[in-house]
Design a protein around this motif. Sequence first.
Motif, PDB file in Angstrom:
ATOM      1  N   HIS A  76       1.444   5.914  -2.105  1.00 55.70           N
ATOM      2  CA  HIS A  76       1.155   5.254  -0.833  1.00 55.70           C
ATOM      3  C   HIS A  76       1.206   3.729  -0.999  1.00 55.70           C
ATOM      4  CE1 HIS A  76      -0.774   9.261  -0.742  1.00 55.70           C
ATOM      5  NE2 HIS A  76      -0.314   9.273   0.493  1.00 55.70           N
ATOM      6  N   PRO A  77       2.369   3.185  -1.381  1.00 51.79           N
ATOM      7  CA  PRO A  77       2.484   1.742  -1.605  1.00 51.79           C
ATOM      8  C   PRO A  77       2.403   0.961  -0.300  1.00 51.79           C
ATOM      9  CG  PRO A  77       4.649   2.762  -1.675  1.00 51.79           C
ATOM     10  CD  PRO A  77       3.654   3.881  -1.566  1.00 51.79           C
ATOM     11  N   GLU A  78       1.826  -0.231  -0.392  1.00 56.53           N
ATOM     12  CA  GLU A  78       1.682  -1.105   0.770  1.00 56.53           C
ATOM     13  C   GLU A  78       2.089  -2.515   0.379  1.00 56.53           C
ATOM     14  OE1 GLU A  78      -2.116   0.594   3.122  1.00 56.53           O
ATOM     15  OE2 GLU A  78      -2.479   0.181   1.001  1.00 56.53           O
ATOM     16  N   LEU A  79       2.808  -3.185   1.265  1.00 59.90           N
ATOM     17  CA  LEU A  79       3.305  -4.522   0.986  1.00 59.90           C
ATOM     18  C   LEU A  79       2.196  -5.570   1.139  1.00 59.90           C
ATOM     19  CD1 LEU A  79       6.780  -4.350   2.775  1.00 59.90           C
ATOM     20  CD2 LEU A  79       6.202  -3.755   0.402  1.00 59.90           C
ATOM     21  N   ALA A  80       2.545  -6.810   0.840  1.00 60.87           N
ATOM     22  CA  ALA A  80       1.587  -7.914   0.842  1.00 60.87           C
ATOM     23  C   ALA A  80       0.843  -8.023   2.160  1.00 60.87           C
ATOM     24  CB  ALA A  80       2.320  -9.224   0.555  1.00 60.87           C
ATOM     25  N   TYR A  81      -0.481  -8.129   2.074  1.00 54.59           N
ATOM     26  CA  TYR A  81      -1.398  -8.253   3.200  1.00 54.59           C
ATOM     27  C   TYR A  81      -1.400  -7.019   4.102  1.00 54.59           C
ATOM     28  CZ  TYR A  81      -1.737 -13.120   1.776  1.00 54.59           C
ATOM     29  OH  TYR A  81      -1.925 -14.279   1.050  1.00 54.59           O
ATOM     30  N   GLU A  82      -0.796  -5.920   3.640  1.00 53.45           N
ATOM     31  CA  GLU A  82      -0.849  -4.646   4.350  1.00 53.45           C
ATOM     32  C   GLU A  82      -1.590  -3.581   3.536  1.00 53.45           C
ATOM     33  OE1 GLU A  82       3.175  -3.538   5.147  1.00 53.45           O
ATOM     34  OE2 GLU A  82       3.617  -5.312   6.360  1.00 53.45           O
ATOM     35  N   GLU A  83      -2.318  -3.994   2.500  1.00 51.07           N
ATOM     36  CA  GLU A  83      -2.916  -3.038   1.561  1.00 51.07           C
ATOM     37  C   GLU A  83      -4.197  -2.414   2.117  1.00 51.07           C
ATOM     38  OE1 GLU A  83      -1.334  -6.696  -0.725  1.00 51.07           O
ATOM     39  OE2 GLU A  83      -2.613  -6.319   0.995  1.00 51.07           O
ATOM     40  N   VAL A  84      -4.131  -1.910   3.324  1.00 53.05           N
ATOM     41  CA  VAL A  84      -5.322  -1.405   4.018  1.00 53.05           C
ATOM     42  C   VAL A  84      -5.838  -0.134   3.364  1.00 53.05           C
ATOM     43  CG1 VAL A  84      -6.208  -0.530   6.211  1.00 53.05           C
ATOM     44  CG2 VAL A  84      -4.625  -2.474   6.193  1.00 53.05           C
ATOM     45  N   GLU A  85      -4.948   0.829   3.131  1.00 54.45           N
ATOM     46  CA  GLU A  85      -5.373   2.100   2.539  1.00 54.45           C
ATOM     47  C   GLU A  85      -5.797   1.918   1.092  1.00 54.45           C
ATOM     48  OE1 GLU A  85      -3.520   6.490   1.417  1.00 54.45           O
ATOM     49  OE2 GLU A  85      -2.694   5.397   3.133  1.00 54.45           O
ATOM     50  N   THR A  86      -5.046   1.114   0.355  1.00 50.69           N
ATOM     51  CA  THR A  86      -5.410   0.853  -1.045  1.00 50.69           C
ATOM     52  C   THR A  86      -6.768   0.176  -1.131  1.00 50.69           C
ATOM     53  OG1 THR A  86      -3.049   0.564  -1.537  1.00 50.69           O
ATOM     54  CG2 THR A  86      -4.627  -0.170  -3.202  1.00 50.69           C
ATOM     55  N   ALA A  87      -6.990  -0.831  -0.298  1.00 49.67           N
ATOM     56  CA  ALA A  87      -8.270  -1.545  -0.297  1.00 49.67           C
ATOM     57  C   ALA A  87      -9.417  -0.616   0.079  1.00 49.67           C
ATOM     58  CB  ALA A  87      -8.212  -2.733   0.657  1.00 49.67           C
ATOM     59  N   ALA A  88      -9.170   0.282   1.035  1.00 51.48           N
ATOM     60  CA  ALA A  88     -10.215   1.226   1.454  1.00 51.48           C
ATOM     61  C   ALA A  88     -10.579   2.166   0.312  1.00 51.48           C
ATOM     62  CB  ALA A  88      -9.748   2.022   2.674  1.00 51.48           C
TER      63      ALA A  88
END
Length: 395
Positions: free
Chosen positions: A30-42
Amino acid sequence: MKAPQHFCEVSDLAPAAQSLRAIRHHIHQHPELAYEEVETAALVAKLLGEWGFTVTPNVGGTGVVGTLSVGTGQRSIGLRADMDALPITEATGLPYASQNAGKMHACGHDGHTTMLLGAAQYLAATRNFNGTVQLYFQPAEETGFNSGAQAMINDGLFERFPCDAVFAMHNHPGAAPGVMLFREGAFMSAGDKVYIDIQGVGGHGARPHQAIDPVVAAASIVMALQTIVSRNLDPTAPAVITVGVLKAGTATNVIPDTARLELGVRSFDPAVRKHIRQRIIELVHSQAKSYGATAQINYVEGYPVLVNTAEETRFATQVARELLGDHQVTARTDLIMGSEDFAYMLQRRPGCLLRIGNGEGEDGCMVHNPGYDFNDHNLPIGSAFWARLVERFLN
């Protein structure tokens, strides 16, 4: 007689290896680009909270900080991991390959995040330190400018979550898995981007004398740029100028109005960096003018040189030797022409970025490649290193 102090060993993290792989593979899917790391941060915030950390989300955008204090010690240490992925379509064929089209953890940030999470879980369970540990889970390392490190610092990172020293780790294709590489002083280069638009006069391909061909001017500029490093700089001062993009035209019988060049510039010395900028600007304008064209230049200064401070680098090197043995540690590795926004944190606090081997030869696929994957062998090793570093720093 008091028993000798026990500090974390790799064997202490061995029982967690399977769960760490599961976390890493989930993040990889579930990779997320810069400043889109919502799921990873959660996910990071959820796990830190479950383990007993005080969690602060949305630091510098999608950044997460976990804080854990033990005892009465006044010292504090900061550890940083990056979370963002790259706009690359994965081609590994792995069962846990990216499920997000056009996005991929092609630089190992999924592994960096997981190693720090492994250390967090261990430190929360053992609490074998006296002081405060700050875990900085950072967004947007891959942007080249307007980075996550800058955003977190601008959001009061070191005032709100202070540390006496800060450390980070990056994987290193080309070295055996688990080998740790260090270097005092300048380690990774400054990285700048240059965008050049050349304006000519379009026309028919059969009548070039009635046009001003920006393609010819662009080609001349590309060749002239190669002389800056070879003829304008001291040969002992490492630097690289790379023309990564040359765009012009759409048809064989049409001379276009414009051409575009995009450059990457790497250097290790502020004076060299300034001189390269001056020479690129002078050379581009003079070359374009010699063909009757004009040029507009957007010169974007990116990450500064990453400089590891001496005391903290020696300390981290010693901890790695204790953990892995001298044969697994390189105390003075080569300079790296890549750039890293952890440099901004090192401008504010003493500290060290180290590298951990990700594989050699065919097993060491270079980062930013569709076939790259972080080596799971490193997960318990990196986690144990972080845990032992904290224990040693705060005891």
